[in-house]
Design a protein around this motif. Sequence first.
Motif, short mmCIF file in Angstrom:
data_model
loop_
_atom_site.label_atom_id
_atom_site.label_comp_id
_atom_site.label_asym_id
_atom_site.label_seq_id
_atom_site.Cartn_x
_atom_site.Cartn_y
_atom_site.Cartn_z
N ASN A 30 0.83 -1.21 0.00
CA ASN A 30 0.00 0.00 0.00
C ASN A 30 0.86 1.25 0.00
O ASN A 30 1.90 1.29 0.68
CB ASN A 30 -0.88 0.05 1.26
CG ASN A 30 -2.01 -0.96 1.18
OD1 ASN A 30 -2.28 -1.51 0.12
ND2 ASN A 30 -2.67 -1.18 2.29
N GLY A 31 0.42 2.25 -0.75
CA GLY A 31 1.08 3.55 -0.71
C GLY A 31 2.38 3.63 -1.50
O GLY A 31 3.12 4.61 -1.37
N MET A 32 2.66 2.65 -2.33
CA MET A 32 3.93 2.63 -3.05
C MET A 32 3.86 3.35 -4.40
O MET A 32 4.87 3.52 -5.08
CB MET A 32 4.40 1.18 -3.26
CG MET A 32 4.80 0.51 -1.97
SD MET A 32 6.20 1.37 -1.22
CE MET A 32 5.87 1.16 0.50
N LYS A 52 1.17 2.76 -6.98
CA LYS A 52 0.52 2.06 -8.11
C LYS A 52 -0.63 2.90 -8.68
O LYS A 52 -0.70 3.13 -9.89
CB LYS A 52 0.01 0.68 -7.66
CG LYS A 52 1.11 -0.19 -7.04
CD LYS A 52 0.59 -1.52 -6.56
CE LYS A 52 -0.44 -1.45 -5.46
NZ LYS A 52 0.06 -0.94 -4.16
N THR A 53 -1.52 3.34 -7.79
CA THR A 53 -2.65 4.15 -8.26
C THR A 53 -2.15 5.47 -8.85
O THR A 53 -2.66 5.92 -9.88
CB THR A 53 -3.61 4.42 -7.08
OG1 THR A 53 -4.09 3.16 -6.60
CG2 THR A 53 -4.79 5.28 -7.50
N THR A 54 -1.15 6.04 -8.24
CA THR A 54 -0.60 7.30 -8.75
C THR A 54 -0.06 7.10 -10.17
O THR A 54 -0.26 7.95 -11.04
CB THR A 54 0.53 7.80 -7.83
OG1 THR A 54 0.00 7.95 -6.51
CG2 THR A 54 1.09 9.13 -8.30
N LEU A 55 0.60 5.98 -10.41
CA LEU A 55 1.12 5.71 -11.75
C LEU A 55 -0.03 5.61 -12.77
O LEU A 55 0.02 6.23 -13.83
CB LEU A 55 1.97 4.42 -11.74
CG LEU A 55 2.50 3.96 -13.09
CD1 LEU A 55 3.32 5.05 -13.79
CD2 LEU A 55 3.35 2.69 -12.94
P1 ATP Z 1 -2.85 1.62 -2.36
O1 ATP Z 1 -2.89 0.18 -2.68
O2 ATP Z 1 -2.92 1.91 -0.90
O3 ATP Z 1 -3.79 2.46 -3.19
P2 ATP Z 1 -0.74 2.59 -4.07
O4 ATP Z 1 0.49 1.80 -4.31
O5 ATP Z 1 -1.76 2.66 -5.13
O6 ATP Z 1 -1.37 2.08 -2.72
P3 ATP Z 1 -0.80 5.45 -4.13
O7 ATP Z 1 -2.25 5.53 -3.77
O8 ATP Z 1 -0.40 5.73 -5.52
O9 ATP Z 1 -0.24 4.04 -3.69
O10 ATP Z 1 0.02 6.42 -3.15
C1 ATP Z 1 1.39 6.75 -3.34
C2 ATP Z 1 1.79 7.85 -2.35
O11 ATP Z 1 1.09 9.05 -2.65
C3 ATP Z 1 1.46 7.51 -0.91
O12 ATP Z 1 2.49 7.99 -0.10
C4 ATP Z 1 0.18 8.28 -0.64
O13 ATP Z 1 0.09 8.65 0.70
C5 ATP Z 1 0.36 9.51 -1.53
N1 ATP Z 1 -0.96 10.01 -1.99
C6 ATP Z 1 -1.90 9.32 -2.66
N2 ATP Z 1 -2.97 10.09 -2.95
C7 ATP Z 1 -2.70 11.30 -2.44
C8 ATP Z 1 -3.39 12.57 -2.41
N3 ATP Z 1 -4.58 12.69 -2.98
N4 ATP Z 1 -2.77 13.59 -1.79
C9 ATP Z 1 -1.55 13.46 -1.23
N5 ATP Z 1 -0.83 12.32 -1.22
C10 ATP Z 1 -1.39 11.26 -1.83
#
Ligand code: ATP
Length: 236
Positions: free
Chosen positions: A39-41, A43-46
């Motif tokens: 979580n938080g690595m 993936k969704t951001t990419l």
């Molecule tokens: P998950 O499975 O929890 O969704 P992930 O691998 O998809 O995890 P992301 O959601 O891309 O991770 O988050 C990557 C980083 O960006 C994390 O540190 C998260 O706290 C931060 N982050 C995500 N969304 C936001 C936002 N809207 N504002 C600020 N920081 C964010």
Amino acid sequence: MSALLAINGLTSFYGVSQALHGVSLTVSRGEQIALIGRNGMGKTTLLKSIVGLLADRRGEIVFAGASTAKAKPEDIARHGLAYVPEGRGVFGSLSVVENLVMAARAGVSGSRRWTIDRVFEVFPRLHQRRGNGGHQLSGGEQQMLSIGRALMTNPDLILLDEATEGLAPLIAQDIWKTLGIIREEGIATIVVDKDHRALAKVADRMVVMAKGEIAFDGAPALLAADPSILEKHLGV
Ligand code: ATP
């Protein structure tokens, strides 16, 4: 053969906080990529950066030969890139058929490979539920509808976040089967899911993210051969 999607040195920010630290990734036509990591690595951001939903992104993104690094989400969708967000994005007040019709408008115009009938062939369950509102569907049916909506845009690449999150194992199996069908259709996918074992069975490549970077990118067999990677980055 040139890549369908080529990302080079992508950095993304939420305000002052940097979430991606120079991601480079290529996806070929028809390739199925599994995107995993804790979580938080990032993936969704990419995924959001690829589809233009995260405006503060830098670096190169080339999709189907055109730079999309500065493009708007609606224009990227018209190029043939579909995004199925976590939580699915189905319109609750619209029927199954209306949801599918709406999606078609957002996609690639011109040659129409996907029709409502073809989506119903892939998901007979949706045909049974065609008159029901989105809010009346089960979680699994909503996920089928989300994927159906993505197909209606005639995509070359589908990004699918948390493919089976919250679904019963049998329903999850249906979703994995559907990914097989999508692959046979020559549509590339990037799929995020916590079930790395299921992903390893369907994916051509496993991509592991850690702290906003790509920590591993290779064939499922290569990942299976080095348990330390999964241990370090997934805790298994
Ligand atoms: P998950 O499975 O929890 O969704 P992930 O691998 O998809 O995890 P992301 O959601 O891309 O991770 O988050 C990557 C980083 O960006 C994390 O540190 C998260 O706290 C931060 N982050 C995500 N969304 C936001 C936002 N809207 N504002 C600020 N920081 C964010």
